[in-house]
Write an enzyme that holds these catalytic residues in place. Structure first.
Site, PDB file in Angstrom:
ATOM      1  N   LYS A  22       0.846  -1.195   0.000  1.00  0.00           N
ATOM      2  CA  LYS A  22       0.000   0.000   0.000  1.00  0.00           C
ATOM      3  C   LYS A  22       0.885   1.250   0.000  1.00  0.00           C
ATOM      4  CE  LYS A  22      -0.234  -0.221   5.043  1.00  0.00           C
ATOM      5  NZ  LYS A  22      -1.057  -0.607   6.195  1.00  0.00           N
ATOM      6  N   ARG A  51     -10.586   0.242  15.154  1.00  0.00           N
ATOM      7  CA  ARG A  51     -10.474   1.066  13.946  1.00  0.00           C
ATOM      8  C   ARG A  51     -11.543   0.507  13.015  1.00  0.00           C
ATOM      9  NH1 ARG A  51      -4.637   1.315  11.024  1.00  0.00           N
ATOM     10  NH2 ARG A  51      -5.349  -0.710  10.337  1.00  0.00           N
ATOM     11  N   HIS A  55      -6.530  -6.951  13.061  1.00  0.00           N
ATOM     12  CA  HIS A  55      -5.257  -6.226  13.103  1.00  0.00           C
ATOM     13  C   HIS A  55      -4.895  -6.000  14.565  1.00  0.00           C
ATOM     14  CE1 HIS A  55      -2.021  -4.112  11.279  1.00  0.00           C
ATOM     15  NE2 HIS A  55      -2.377  -2.914  11.691  1.00  0.00           N
ATOM     16  N   ARG A 111       0.748 -10.583   6.962  1.00  0.00           N
ATOM     17  CA  ARG A 111       0.756  -9.380   6.111  1.00  0.00           C
ATOM     18  C   ARG A 111       1.995  -8.557   6.424  1.00  0.00           C
ATOM     19  NH1 ARG A 111      -4.292  -9.315   8.799  1.00  0.00           N
ATOM     20  NH2 ARG A 111      -3.523  -7.564  10.031  1.00  0.00           N
ATOM     21  N   TYR A 113      16.180  30.517   3.953  1.00  0.00           N
ATOM     22  CA  TYR A 113      15.035  31.325   4.387  1.00  0.00           C
ATOM     23  C   TYR A 113      15.230  31.827   5.810  1.00  0.00           C
ATOM     24  CZ  TYR A 113      12.170  30.033   0.382  1.00  0.00           C
ATOM     25  OH  TYR A 113      11.665  29.887  -0.874  1.00  0.00           O
ATOM     26  N   CYS A 124      14.118  23.712   2.211  1.00  0.00           N
ATOM     27  CA  CYS A 124      13.198  24.390   1.296  1.00  0.00           C
ATOM     28  C   CYS A 124      12.330  23.356   0.584  1.00  0.00           C
ATOM     29  CB  CYS A 124      13.973  25.186   0.250  1.00  0.00           C
ATOM     30  SG  CYS A 124      15.260  26.213   0.940  1.00  0.00           S
ATOM     31  N   MET A 125      11.452  23.854  -0.293  1.00  0.00           N
ATOM     32  CA  MET A 125      10.561  22.937  -0.993  1.00  0.00           C
ATOM     33  C   MET A 125      11.335  21.978  -1.899  1.00  0.00           C
ATOM     34  SD  MET A 125       7.275  23.742  -3.423  1.00  0.00           S
ATOM     35  CE  MET A 125       6.181  24.351  -2.175  1.00  0.00           C
ATOM     36  N   ASP A 126      12.345  22.507  -2.612  1.00  0.00           N
ATOM     37  CA  ASP A 126      13.023  21.700  -3.627  1.00  0.00           C
ATOM     38  C   ASP A 126      14.523  21.544  -3.386  1.00  0.00           C
ATOM     39  OD1 ASP A 126      10.506  21.968  -5.039  1.00  0.00           O
ATOM     40  OD2 ASP A 126      11.205  24.018  -5.434  1.00  0.00           O
TER      41      ASP A 126
HETATM   42  C1  LIG Z   1      -0.342  -1.555   6.860  1.00  0.00           C
HETATM   43  C2  LIG Z   1      -0.925  -2.783   7.345  1.00  0.00           C
HETATM   44  C3  LIG Z   1      -0.138  -3.936   7.509  1.00  0.00           C
HETATM   45  C4  LIG Z   1       1.358  -3.965   7.318  1.00  0.00           C
HETATM   46  O1  LIG Z   1       1.947  -3.420   8.458  1.00  0.00           O
HETATM   47  P1  LIG Z   1       3.516  -3.466   8.747  1.00  0.00           P
HETATM   48  O2  LIG Z   1       3.634  -3.122  10.151  1.00  0.00           O
HETATM   49  O3  LIG Z   1       4.138  -2.453   7.862  1.00  0.00           O
HETATM   50  O4  LIG Z   1       3.970  -4.837   8.434  1.00  0.00           O
HETATM   51  C5  LIG Z   1      -0.787  -5.093   7.859  1.00  0.00           C
HETATM   52  N1  LIG Z   1      -2.116  -5.117   8.073  1.00  0.00           N
HETATM   53  C6  LIG Z   1      -2.894  -4.031   7.949  1.00  0.00           C
HETATM   54  C7  LIG Z   1      -4.351  -4.131   8.199  1.00  0.00           C
HETATM   55  C8  LIG Z   1      -2.331  -2.826   7.593  1.00  0.00           C
HETATM   56  O5  LIG Z   1      -3.100  -1.736   7.482  1.00  0.00           O
END
Ligand SMILES: *Cc1c(COP(=O)(O)O)cnc(C)c1O
Length: 702
Positions: A366, A460, A488, A547, A593, A641-643
């Protein structure tokens, strides 16, 4: 963006160009017509498909990733080349009295104005067709379409004789041949080879070098047998199409890839120029032979004729190699991300090694793979056999599908009903977060695979784990198929008694909930609970998936973390920026700046071409953050700075414009990790990395 050395493809352009010349000159004609047939009407038929495949190899992944806009520069280039060729050869046709206005449209669109110049319109038409088809029919649909078009073309070509047996079909072809002379064109011939190149480029060879070449040898044998059979039965109207050609070419591409030779862009320009110029050279050689009375030698002796044409073409093509535009090194001119493919492969191996038996790694890609580049990372993972991915949004999932990623792609976040068509079309697995959510998705009338998200204490997203009525109502949804159930962990990273207690409680709730589902006759599908810290701190939990996000990228969230499992993971990402200017400051002068940096002694500051718009946190200003130069750390000077940003390099006098600064990664013996920089910025590596912006080019290191 490619990790393997693809010089083999460049090298094969030379024999391919020589084979194309052979087709038009018949080098063995005066020696043995049979041998000449074998060479020019069978073996040399590989050459043009090879050029199509190489175009598909490099072009189609770009179009699938970046959309149709990526096609425009390519079409423009081919149109220019085509126009040049047409301007070169139409005067010849007018001079020869072979020009006709009525055949102009069919020539320009299908048959080409001269000899093999059909290649250019075919390339234009073929790429347009394949790209549109990939967009609207998907990969599988396009493969079917291209194969069908090829088979249709084949029946109008090498196997034309067969259509005599089916008069309506025969009449159809006769009608079509009013529009073009051959089926060997952009409609029937080019698409399959373009797609084949794309596939060969995206699927690294499964077998070793030897097996690839054995495969090519077998394909070549089949091609010869087929060519001779077609000849024997006198089936052909023309002989560009063979059934054995696509597999034979695919094996050749894979074989060339296993050679891992350095790239040779000069050969690309040279073979391209030979391709365009050699018909002109044929005319020149014949003209010269006639004028000098040497026709018996220079034309009738087919090998001499061939050698003369090859020699002249090669010579005339030389200036194009010398005039060729050097490949730009723009990628590394400002600031960029380097991705270490080897590190990712290593991490995958180390992490998989620690998974319980039966547990599969789900790569969490993601947020652009935590800033690394989602497509790049997903492709590397897929090449290592990963077939489960997690993303945050439906759009992120669709991007992976467009890039050819197969397997399960789980959307972890909420998707509203308006996204159901996209979810269904891209075969994404959607997380269901409540009974109401399920009802909305179900109401769209498209079949979807879903995973149930249970809330076991994070509070959540998720269905309360003990809400049996809601869970049962989801299983009653006709269009939703539950293929997994997950939760989670909120505190898997905390190694305090309190944290461990809360985690144990979440695990127990999850177990109870899934057991209750089973008892009620509902299949919860694949179960998964742990993310990176879940695995590192609770490796004994057994599930269908783990995951993995941050661990996959070889990072810890914070430098002080000491999970129970300490694995030798390697960081995948390095962030670098170019020093673009170095200036001296007298004591009392300020820089940046608000005059935020003041020289208290004679100073030198280096200007780096990276700023907060690239995702480098502004709170690392005035000495809070560091960068590496020449293997040593230097403090950030003044406000980022920005860039751009400034670094005080007074300590090392030989820092110069053009030097490369490291913001994350290794430089000599020194290393700055994402976790360290994140700590200095008051955040965790996950945030710092995922904010690295699109302006940074991702460069894949082998
Ligand atoms: C982002 C996420 C993960 C991965 O988490 P890490 O700590 O980066 O391994 C796993 N499960 C869910 C639901 C997440 O949102």
């Amino acid at each position: 963006m490619t990790s393997t050395r693809l010089g083999g493809l460049d090298d094969f352009r030379v024999p391919a160009a020589l084979l194309v010349i052979a087709i038009h000159t018949g080098p063995l004609l005066s020696i043995s017509p049979a041998a000449n047939y074998l060479l020019t009407d069978i073996l040399a038929r590989l050459a043009v498909p090879f050029f199509f495949a190489v175009s598909g190899w490099f072009l189609l992944p770009r179009v699938q990733q970046q959309g149709m806009a990526a096609l425009l520069p390519f079409l423009k280039k081919i149109l220019i080349l085509y126009s040049i060729s047409a301007c070169l050869y139409y005067p010849v046709k007018i001079y020869n009295h072979t020009f006709s206005w009525t055949s102009l449209p069919r020539e320009l669109i299908f048959d080409g104005p001269f000899y093999h110049l059909w290649y250019f319109p075919a390339l234009l038409l073929g790429t347009l067709l394949v790209c549109l088809s990939l967009r609207y029919l998907g990969r599988r649909g396009t493969a079917v379409l291209c194969a069908a078009l090829y088979l249709f073309g084949l029946l109008g070509d090498s196997y034309y004789g067969l259509t005599q047996a089916i008069p309506p079909l025969h009449r159809l072809y006769e009608a079509l041949f009013q529009c073009f002379d051959y089926t060997r064109n952009g409609l029937f011939f080019a698409p399959l080879f373009l797609l084949l190149g794309d596939r060969a480029g995206q699927n690294p060879p499964r077998h070793g070098r030897q097996r690839c070449w054995i495969g090519f040898g077998l394909g070549l044998t089949a091609l010869i047998v087929e060519g001779l059979t077609v000849k024997y039965f006198n089936l052909a109207r023309f002989d560009a199409f063979y059934l054995a050609l696509p597999p034979c070419l695919y094996a050749l591409l894979q074989g060339l890839r296993t050679l891992e030779l350095p790239p040779r862009p000069g050969l690309r320009a040279w073979s391209g120029a030979i391709y365009i110029l050699h018909p002109m050279c044929i005319l020149l050689v014949r003209g010269f032979a006639k004028m000098s009375g040497q026709t018996a030698l220079l034309v009738d002796q087919s090998l001499v004729h061939y050698a003369a044409v090859v020699g002249l073409s090669a010579l005339l093509a030389l200036p194009f190699v010398l005039l060729r535009r050097r490949p730009s090194t723009s990628a590394r001119s400002r600031a960029w991300i380097e991705l270490d493919a080897g590190a990712l492969q290593h991490n995958l191996a180390v992490l998989r090694d620690r998974l319980p038996a039966g547990c599969t790694l789900m790569a969490v890609v993601k947020a652009n793979a935590y800033g690394h580049g989602a497509v790049e990372i997903a492709r590397l993972c897929a090449a290592e056999g990963v077939d489960a991915f997690a993303v945050a949004t439906a759009q992120e999932g669709a991007q992976l599908r467009r890039a050819g990623i197969r397997g399960t792609i789980l959307v972890l976040g909420y998707s509203g009903p308006e996204l159901v068509p996209l979810l269904a079309r891209c075969r994404l697995t959607q997380t269901v977060v409540s009974a109401e959510h399920a009802r909305l998705l179900d109401g769209c009338g498209r079949r979807l695979q879903v995973h149930l998200k249970l809330d076991t204490g994070m509070h959540r997203l998720g269905i309360p784990w003990d809400d049996a009525a809601s869970l049962a109502s989801i299983y009653a949804c006709q269009n939703l198929k539950v293929t997994g159930t997950f939760t989670h962990l909120a505190r898997a990273g905390q190694r305090t008694l309190e944290g461990e207690h809360a985690t144990e409680k979440q695990l127990a709730c999850f177990r109870t909930a899934t057991e209750r589902l089973r008892c009620a006759g509902f299949d919860p599908g694949a179960l998964h609970v742990q993310s990176s810290y879940g695995l590192l701190n609770y490796p004994e939990v057994t599930c269908a998936y783990v995951r993995l996000g941050i661990a996959l990228y070889g990072c810890l969230s914070a430098p002080g973390d000491h999970p129970r499992l300490s694995l030798p993971l390697h960081p995948v990402l390095a962030l670098r920026a170019r020093v673009v200017q170095v200036r001296a400051l007298c004591p009392g002068e300020t820089a940046g700046y608000d005059g935020d940096f003041t020289a208290v002694r004679p100073c030198r500051v280096a200007v780096l071409a990276i700023g907060y718009a690239d995702g480098w946190p502004r709170c690392l200003s005035h000495g809070v953050g560091q960068v590496l130069l020449h293997g040593k750390p230097f403090p950030v000077a003044g406000l980022i700075c920005m860039d751009q940003m400034l670094v005080d390099v007074t300590e090392v006098p030989d820092v110069r414009p053009g030097d490369i600064a490291t913001l994350i990664g290794r430089d000599g013996d020194a290393e700055l990790t994402a976790a360290q920089a994140a700590r200095d910025a008051g955040t965790i590596a996950n945030e710092l990395l995922s904010r690295l912006g699109p302006r940074l080019e991702r460069i894949l290191l082998p």
